[in-house]
Design an enzyme around this catalytic site. Structure first.
Site, PDB file in Angstrom:
ATOM      1  N   GLN A  62      69.557  20.125  -8.720  1.00 51.50           N
ATOM      2  CA  GLN A  62      70.032  20.596  -7.413  1.00 51.50           C
ATOM      3  C   GLN A  62      69.978  19.525  -6.318  1.00 51.50           C
ATOM      4  OE1 GLN A  62      68.239  23.899  -5.538  1.00 51.50           O
ATOM      5  NE2 GLN A  62      66.164  23.325  -6.077  1.00 51.50           N
ATOM      6  N   GLY A  86      68.084  12.495 -12.664  1.00 51.48           N
ATOM      7  CA  GLY A  86      68.125  13.940 -12.388  1.00 51.48           C
ATOM      8  C   GLY A  86      69.384  14.297 -11.614  1.00 51.48           C
ATOM      9  N   ALA A  87      70.460  13.539 -11.881  1.00 55.69           N
ATOM     10  CA  ALA A  87      71.653  13.632 -11.036  1.00 55.69           C
ATOM     11  C   ALA A  87      72.390  14.961 -11.156  1.00 55.69           C
ATOM     12  CB  ALA A  87      72.593  12.479 -11.367  1.00 55.69           C
ATOM     13  N   ASN A 137      54.405  13.368 -16.366  1.00 53.52           N
ATOM     14  CA  ASN A 137      55.332  12.583 -15.554  1.00 53.52           C
ATOM     15  C   ASN A 137      55.188  11.092 -15.825  1.00 53.52           C
ATOM     16  OD1 ASN A 137      57.188  14.118 -13.760  1.00 53.52           O
ATOM     17  ND2 ASN A 137      55.292  15.273 -13.524  1.00 53.52           N
ATOM     18  N   ARG A 160      46.732  19.773 -12.875  1.00 56.04           N
ATOM     19  CA  ARG A 160      47.342  18.623 -12.209  1.00 56.04           C
ATOM     20  C   ARG A 160      47.311  17.375 -13.103  1.00 56.04           C
ATOM     21  NH1 ARG A 160      45.301  16.666  -6.402  1.00 56.04           N
ATOM     22  NH2 ARG A 160      43.594  15.997  -7.713  1.00 56.04           N
ATOM     23  N   HIS A 206      52.469  13.439  -0.522  1.00 61.94           N
ATOM     24  CA  HIS A 206      53.437  14.531  -0.409  1.00 61.94           C
ATOM     25  C   HIS A 206      52.873  15.714  -1.200  1.00 61.94           C
ATOM     26  CE1 HIS A 206      56.974  16.987  -0.324  1.00 61.94           C
ATOM     27  NE2 HIS A 206      56.957  17.048  -1.637  1.00 61.94           N
ATOM     28  N   ASP A 215      58.968  15.949   4.869  1.00 60.61           N
ATOM     29  CA  ASP A 215      57.846  16.476   5.647  1.00 60.61           C
ATOM     30  C   ASP A 215      57.970  16.019   7.112  1.00 60.61           C
ATOM     31  OD1 ASP A 215      56.539  17.452   3.187  1.00 60.61           O
ATOM     32  OD2 ASP A 215      56.410  15.314   2.766  1.00 60.61           O
TER      33      ASP A 215
HETATM   34  P1  NAX Z   1      66.121  20.408 -10.732  1.00 59.14           P
HETATM   35  O1  NAX Z   1      65.311  21.015 -11.823  1.00 59.14           O
HETATM   36  O2  NAX Z   1      67.264  21.162 -10.136  1.00 59.14           O
HETATM   37  O3  NAX Z   1      66.728  19.017 -11.259  1.00 59.14           O
HETATM   38  C1  NAX Z   1      65.981  18.056 -11.912  1.00 59.14           C
HETATM   39  C2  NAX Z   1      66.927  17.333 -12.851  1.00 59.14           C
HETATM   40  O4  NAX Z   1      66.211  16.228 -13.415  1.00 59.14           O
HETATM   41  C3  NAX Z   1      67.413  18.204 -14.027  1.00 59.14           C
HETATM   42  O5  NAX Z   1      68.826  18.153 -14.060  1.00 59.14           O
HETATM   43  C4  NAX Z   1      66.766  17.551 -15.260  1.00 59.14           C
HETATM   44  O6  NAX Z   1      67.620  17.602 -16.387  1.00 59.14           O
HETATM   45  C5  NAX Z   1      66.590  16.114 -14.757  1.00 59.14           C
HETATM   46  N1  NAX Z   1      65.560  15.361 -15.451  1.00 59.14           N
HETATM   47  C6  NAX Z   1      64.347  15.789 -15.918  1.00 59.14           C
HETATM   48  N2  NAX Z   1      63.685  14.791 -16.529  1.00 59.14           N
HETATM   49  C7  NAX Z   1      64.478  13.702 -16.433  1.00 59.14           C
HETATM   50  C8  NAX Z   1      64.343  12.359 -16.895  1.00 59.14           C
HETATM   51  N3  NAX Z   1      63.282  11.972 -17.597  1.00 59.14           N
HETATM   52  N4  NAX Z   1      65.352  11.489 -16.627  1.00 59.14           N
HETATM   53  C9  NAX Z   1      66.442  11.879 -15.957  1.00 59.14           C
HETATM   54  N5  NAX Z   1      66.623  13.155 -15.506  1.00 59.14           N
HETATM   55  C10 NAX Z   1      65.656  14.037 -15.752  1.00 59.14           C
HETATM   56  O7  NAX Z   1      65.083  19.936  -9.636  1.00 59.14           O
HETATM   57  P2  NAX Z   1      65.337  19.517  -8.102  1.00 59.14           P
HETATM   58  O8  NAX Z   1      65.283  20.725  -7.258  1.00 59.14           O
HETATM   59  O9  NAX Z   1      66.548  18.653  -8.026  1.00 59.14           O
HETATM   60  O10 NAX Z   1      63.990  18.704  -7.786  1.00 59.14           O
HETATM   61  C11 NAX Z   1      63.726  17.476  -8.410  1.00 59.14           C
HETATM   62  C12 NAX Z   1      62.337  16.978  -8.067  1.00 59.14           C
HETATM   63  O11 NAX Z   1      62.202  16.779  -6.659  1.00 59.14           O
HETATM   64  C13 NAX Z   1      61.189  17.923  -8.458  1.00 59.14           C
HETATM   65  O12 NAX Z   1      60.165  17.158  -9.079  1.00 59.14           O
HETATM   66  C14 NAX Z   1      60.703  18.446  -7.133  1.00 59.14           C
HETATM   67  O13 NAX Z   1      59.347  18.830  -7.182  1.00 59.14           O
HETATM   68  C15 NAX Z   1      60.927  17.244  -6.245  1.00 59.14           C
HETATM   69  N6  NAX Z   1      60.952  17.467  -4.797  1.00 59.14           N
HETATM   70  C16 NAX Z   1      60.367  16.530  -4.009  1.00 59.14           C
HETATM   71  C17 NAX Z   1      60.371  16.601  -2.640  1.00 59.14           C
HETATM   72  C18 NAX Z   1      59.747  15.534  -1.793  1.00 59.14           C
HETATM   73  O14 NAX Z   1      59.722  15.729  -0.577  1.00 59.14           O
HETATM   74  N7  NAX Z   1      59.223  14.433  -2.312  1.00 59.14           N
HETATM   75  C19 NAX Z   1      60.989  17.769  -1.957  1.00 59.14           C
HETATM   76  C20 NAX Z   1      61.982  18.491  -2.796  1.00 59.14           C
HETATM   77  C21 NAX Z   1      61.630  18.633  -4.247  1.00 59.14           C
HETATM   78  O15 NAX Z   1      60.806  19.743  -4.392  1.00 59.14           O
END
Ligand code: NAX
Length: 327
Positions: A15, A11-12, A105, A98, A187, A159
């Site tokens: 954001q 997901g590089a 996922n 869910r 989480h 958190d």
């Molecule tokens: P974004 O939607 O900005 O970025 C995710 C990226 O992952 C996209 O560029 C997408 O193309 C890519 N992607 C999707 N499926 C993929 C796969 N199979 N292989 C490789 N890349 C893939 O999301 P972002 O804001 O960066 O958040 C990413 C994840 O972090 C989300 O699931 C979000 O819920 C989770 N979070 C987890 C947190 C935690 O504390 N554990 C907090 C922050 C965030 O909400």
């Protein structure tokens, strides 16, 4: 100079990934003497955006950046990885239950676990950030039978850091003088931020100025639990820079060690400590030394804490049951 360490990020181009790349390349993950090679993984439709990230990384001319690779192929991306930060995940769509989210996922984290198992360093340290992070980590772990089970972790450090910030604001004491914060569990909104063992300037947090049972239960706990939603409301987008920062804190402390008698919150495979279901990826207070985490033992758990620790354990057991076929 040391041999470069390989850091894979999924997901590089998203954001969080965009923040992670630059912080890691500048040395924030492993220190100023450790070169890094970034192995950036995206799905095919995001490869153009990822190319832009690579161009910017080149243009930043970071002294510690020894190489960047960008790919949609998991075995290329995870090859020899020393660290893998799994950020890319499937977001919850409208009307999605869910169980659907978990199984969607599973289709991502199962193959990623298998690819790590096949090609990553035999000591690769894995941090899952993509939600539902704890159970995604469990799926990746189950699909990587040749790698150490304890090397699969999920992120609750954001958190933890949010809890430090709330307590610092309430007491007027800077967060660097607050120690032994704990987030227990998942989480998710069932996580339990526990102040019973926390010290503010060396004194029990529950006796600190401004802290009482009513603030703790009705303000502090829900604010920490719902901070993610509050950020979305204010920013119009979910936490990104703070999430990347927390991921860096998690891996850095795991690799380089925690500070003295302080601890951090990490979601790790439960060994049954504190009566938590063995095997689920549950956030515990952990110390780290020589690249290994250990769960802090012997903390006294009162009735209030027990009920909340069990509720979040229950949620993780239910999540595990929902993805049983993927394990
Ligand atoms: P974004 O939607 O900005 O970025 C995710 C990226 O992952 C996209 O560029 C997408 O193309 C890519 N992607 C999707 N499926 C993929 C796969 N199979 N292989 C490789 N890349 C893939 O999301 P972002 O804001 O960066 O958040 C990413 C994840 O972090 C989300 O699931 C979000 O819920 C989770 N979070 C987890 C947190 C935690 O504390 N554990 C907090 C922050 C965030 O909400």
């Amino acid at each position: 100079m040391n041999r470069p360490k390989r850091v894979a990020i999924t997901g590089a181009a998203g954001q969080i990934g965009y923040q992670l790349c630059f912080r890691i390349a500048s040395g924030d993950l492993l220190g100023p003497n450790q070169p890094v090679i970034l192995q950036l993984i995206e799905i095919a439709p995001a490869l153009d955006a990822l190319k832009g990230v690579v161009m910017e990384l080149e243009d930043a001319a970071f002294p510690l950046l020894a190489g960047v690779e960008a790919t949609a192929d998991l075995e290329t991306g995870f090859k020899d990885a020393d660290y893998a930060i799994l950020v890319g995940a499937k977001p919850r769509g409208p009307g999605m239950e869910r169980a659907d989210l978990l199984s969607e996922n599973g289709k991502i984290f199962g193959p990623q676990g298998r690819a790590l198992n096949a090609v990553a360093s035999r000591d690769v340290k894995v941090l899952v950030v993509g939600n539902p992070a704890n159970t995604n980590a469990l799926i990746a772990q189950a699909n990587a039978p040749d790698l150490p089970k304890e090397n699969f972790t999920a992120m609750t450090r954001l958190d933890h850091n949010r809890a430090l910030a709330q307590l610092a604001a309430r007491t007027g004491i800077h967060h660097t003088s607050i120690r032994q914060m704990t987030i227990w569990g998942n989480h998710s909104s069932t996580q339990y931020p526990d102040l019973h063992h926390t010290l503010v300037a060396g004194k029990p947090a529950m006796e600190a100025e401004g802290v009482d049972a009513s603030w703790y239960e009705s303000d502090f706990i829900p604010t920490v639990q719902q901070r993610g939603a509050a950020i979305i409301k204010a920013r119009g987008a979910s936490s990104a820079a703070s999430a990347a920062s927390a991921a860096i804190d998690h891996i850095r402390d795991w690799a380089l060690g925690t500070d003295g008698d302080d601890w951090v919150s990490m979601a790790v495979p439960s060994d049954g400590s504190y009566g938590i279901e063995p095997g689920v990826i549950y956030s515990f207070p952990c110390t780290c030394e020589n690249g290994q985490w250990s769960i802090v033992q012997g903390l006294e758990i009162n009735e209030f804490s027990r009920a909340r620790m069990d509720a979040t354990d229950q949620e993780l057991r239910e999540e595990r049951a929902a993805v049983e076929s993927l394990l």
